[in-house]
Design an enzyme around this catalytic site. Structure first.
Site, PDB file in Angstrom:
ATOM      1  N   CYS A   1       0.875  -1.166   0.045  1.00 53.62           N
ATOM      2  CA  CYS A   1       0.056  -0.013  -0.054  1.00 53.62           C
ATOM      3  C   CYS A   1       0.872   1.226   0.163  1.00 53.62           C
ATOM      4  O   CYS A   1       2.102   1.053  -0.366  1.00 53.62           O
ATOM      5  CB  CYS A   1      -0.932   0.030   1.132  1.00 53.62           C
ATOM      6  SG  CYS A   1      -0.272  -0.110   2.770  1.00 53.62           S
TER       7      CYS A   1
ATOM      8  N   ASN B   1       2.260   1.364   4.343  1.00 54.96           N
ATOM      9  CA  ASN B   1       2.496   0.103   5.162  1.00 54.96           C
ATOM     10  C   ASN B   1       2.301   0.208   6.573  1.00 54.96           C
ATOM     11  O   ASN B   1       3.044  -0.308   7.273  1.00 54.96           O
ATOM     12  CB  ASN B   1       4.014  -0.204   4.815  1.00 54.96           C
ATOM     13  CG  ASN B   1       4.368  -1.684   5.199  1.00 54.96           C
ATOM     14  OD1 ASN B   1       5.451  -2.017   5.636  1.00 54.96           O
ATOM     15  ND2 ASN B   1       3.186  -2.783   5.117  1.00 54.96           N
TER      16      ASN B   1
ATOM     17  N   CYS C   1      -1.425   0.844   7.451  1.00 54.82           N
ATOM     18  CA  CYS C   1      -2.851   0.594   7.514  1.00 54.82           C
ATOM     19  C   CYS C   1      -3.582  -0.956   6.763  1.00 54.82           C
ATOM     20  O   CYS C   1      -3.775  -1.810   7.398  1.00 54.82           O
ATOM     21  CB  CYS C   1      -3.766   1.775   6.985  1.00 54.82           C
ATOM     22  SG  CYS C   1      -3.709   3.235   7.989  1.00 54.82           S
ATOM     23  N   ARG C   2      -3.397  -0.669   5.422  1.00 55.33           N
ATOM     24  CA  ARG C   2      -3.953  -1.748   4.433  1.00 55.33           C
ATOM     25  C   ARG C   2      -3.060  -3.061   4.241  1.00 55.33           C
ATOM     26  O   ARG C   2      -3.678  -3.927   4.648  1.00 55.33           O
ATOM     27  CB  ARG C   2      -4.239  -1.085   3.365  1.00 55.33           C
ATOM     28  CG  ARG C   2      -5.629  -0.180   3.397  1.00 55.33           C
ATOM     29  CD  ARG C   2      -5.723   0.660   2.231  1.00 55.33           C
ATOM     30  NE  ARG C   2      -4.584   1.596   1.868  1.00 55.33           N
ATOM     31  CZ  ARG C   2      -4.502   2.210   0.943  1.00 55.33           C
ATOM     32  NH1 ARG C   2      -5.122   2.120  -0.336  1.00 55.33           N
ATOM     33  NH2 ARG C   2      -3.134   2.970   0.609  1.00 55.33           N
ATOM     34  N   SER C   3      -1.998  -2.591   3.938  1.00 53.54           N
ATOM     35  CA  SER C   3      -0.915  -3.717   3.542  1.00 53.54           C
ATOM     36  C   SER C   3      -0.819  -4.480   4.929  1.00 53.54           C
ATOM     37  O   SER C   3      -0.571  -5.921   4.846  1.00 53.54           O
ATOM     38  CB  SER C   3       0.178  -3.629   2.537  1.00 53.54           C
ATOM     39  OG  SER C   3       0.962  -2.637   3.258  1.00 53.54           O
TER      40      SER C   3
ATOM     41  N   ASP D   1      -8.498   3.676   1.651  1.00 57.75           N
ATOM     42  CA  ASP D   1      -7.652   4.004   2.609  1.00 57.75           C
ATOM     43  C   ASP D   1      -8.402   4.186   3.876  1.00 57.75           C
ATOM     44  O   ASP D   1      -8.679   5.561   4.094  1.00 57.75           O
ATOM     45  CB  ASP D   1      -6.695   4.869   2.222  1.00 57.75           C
ATOM     46  CG  ASP D   1      -5.227   4.985   3.055  1.00 57.75           C
ATOM     47  OD1 ASP D   1      -5.378   4.523   4.130  1.00 57.75           O
ATOM     48  OD2 ASP D   1      -4.353   5.335   2.569  1.00 57.75           O
TER      49      ASP D   1
END
Ligand code: 4NP
Length: 156
Positions: free
Chosen positions: A9, A12, A14-16, A125
């Site tokens: 993401c 690195n 939140c999402r990934s 996000d």
């Protein structure tokens, strides 16, 4: 054989990391911990060395998933080391493709491209709107679909 999967993401945090934690959990449950290697990285470097965002840590804990990774930036080396490099959204995908060496053999796609029953291809996000639970639902569905794909495609 080892199948190496990298989630990418922007930051690195939140999402990934959420995708990494959830996917690793599914891999462990499937008894494939020694066969599938999982990591995550960000296209940007602003949060390198930091723990995941509190929202991501809280949602993983709530769902019984341990995660203690630290943020790192995507490197050129990753392109030669990972079999699957999976972007959280279109913007991450174009950033990855711009850096991708011509001779890379990695499968570079959006993470949700494997999840036919999820109505979006982009993981929004939560850094901006705080919707970590919504993101978790997408990530969980995506992770399950990805594992099904890898098991069939790679024969593991
Ligand atoms: P992520 O979220 O890409 O899911 O980790 C973000 C984290 C930090 C920033 C943007 C997005 N930032 O601008 O610092």
């Amino acid at each position: 054989m080892t199948v190496r999967v990298l989630f990418v993401c922007l930051g690195n945090i939140c999402r990934s990391p959420m995708a990494e934690g959830v996917f690793q959990h599914l891999v462990d449950e499937a008894g494939l911990s020694d066969t599938v290697f999982v990591d995550s990285a960000g296209t940007g470097n602003w949060h390198v060395g930091e723990r995941a965002h509190r929202g991501t840590r809280n949602i993983l804990t709530k769902h019984g998933i341990a995660y203690d990774g630290r943020a790192r930036q995507l490197t050129t080396r990753d392109f030669g080391q990972f079999d699957y490099i999976l972007a959280m959204d279109d913007s991450n995908l174009s950033d990855i493709r711009r850096r991708l060496p011509r001779d890379s053999n990695a499968v570079v796609k959006r993470f949700l491209d494997f999840a036919d029953d999820v109505p979006t291809r982009n993981v929004p996000d939560p850094y901006y709107d705080g919707r970590f639970e919504h993101v978790y639902e997408l990530v969980h569905a995506g992770a399950q679909a990805l594992l099904d794909h890898i098991r069939e495609k790679e024969g593991v």
